[in-house]
Design an enzyme around this catalytic site. Sequence first.
Site, mmCIF file in Angstrom:
data_model
loop_
_atom_site.group_PDB
_atom_site.id
_atom_site.type_symbol
_atom_site.label_atom_id
_atom_site.label_comp_id
_atom_site.label_asym_id
_atom_site.label_seq_id
_atom_site.Cartn_x
_atom_site.Cartn_y
_atom_site.Cartn_z
ATOM 1 C CB CYS A 131 -0.857 -0.034 1.267
ATOM 2 S SG CYS A 131 -1.854 1.437 1.537
ATOM 3 C CB CYS B 247 -3.103 3.948 -5.355
ATOM 4 S SG CYS B 247 -4.370 3.066 -4.434
HETATM 5 N N1 DGL Z 1 -3.814 0.487 -1.981
HETATM 6 C C1 DGL Z 1 -3.665 1.676 -1.189
HETATM 7 C C2 DGL Z 1 -2.472 2.478 -1.715
HETATM 8 O O1 DGL Z 1 -1.622 1.900 -2.395
HETATM 9 C C3 DGL Z 1 -4.972 2.392 -1.148
HETATM 10 C C4 DGL Z 1 -5.023 3.480 -0.159
HETATM 11 C C5 DGL Z 1 -6.384 3.745 0.393
HETATM 12 O O2 DGL Z 1 -6.946 2.865 1.045
HETATM 13 O O3 DGL Z 1 -6.866 4.881 0.226
HETATM 14 O O4 DGL Z 1 -2.304 3.645 -1.446
#
Ligand code: DGL
Length: 262
Positions: A73, A183
């Site tokens: 993430c 993301c």
């Molecule tokens: N997959 C997360 C990232 O890479 C998502 C972040 C979120 O939950 O807003 O930032």
Amino acid sequence: MNHRPIGIFDSGVGGTSIWRELQKLLPSEDTIYLADSKNAPYGKKSRSEIMALSQKNVDWLLEQDCKMIIVACNTATTNAIDFLRRNYDVPFIGIEPAIKPAALHSTTGKVGVLATSGTLGSQLFLTTSKTHADDIQILEQVGEGLVTLIEEGKVDTPEMRSVLQKYLEPMLKGGIDQLVLGCTHYPYLIPLLTEMLPAEVKIVDCGEAVARQAFKVLNEKGLLNERGRQGKYSFYSNADTSVLQKFLSDIKVAYQIDHKDF
Ligand code: DGL
């Protein structure tokens, strides 16, 4: 040789894009994936909230005896990985927007970054941009609402198309030739983005590089599992597991998905 699993976490299903790369490169490794979907999205939370959620996820994964943690993430990496590395002995692999390769390959000198506000506002993002793209113009775009739509399974929908159109337009007008996906949820948008972007704009995603880094660190530390065996894959969500089920439905190897309160 080390038979313990690799732990992976994300605010939801997005980190499965990293898991796919990891499984491709290291099929002999066992993995435990945590989707903290109950608390998604992380992107608008404060740094201290993101640190606390990351800590909770890491504690749970370490209770399962994980030998390495992949913070799959960008938001958690850019806000919490320093804190995690300071507080735990286990090796951490993180992911942050791939500005460096994008800056290297840009011919227009303009690079778009689509990420959460938590990532774009982080100190780590600022430092990385300064270090690797000081002579490049970075056009930042907060992907407000994208994670929620993806978590709801609304990937190729008119709603998603119209939100993406709105986000891509200023970056395209600004002359970008590289679009960094900042993301881990966004790789699931690549088919749609490829359709919507002009051919000269390249999509930059570093999931594969994260898997290579995990391999490198495991190898250096003598933590790789036995080669030739089939890894065991467990996925846990603290919300509705049908979302994970949907995102993993094309996976050919055996895996197990369960609900867990963590
Ligand atoms: N997959 C997360 C990232 O890479 C998502 C972040 C979120 O939950 O807003 O930032």
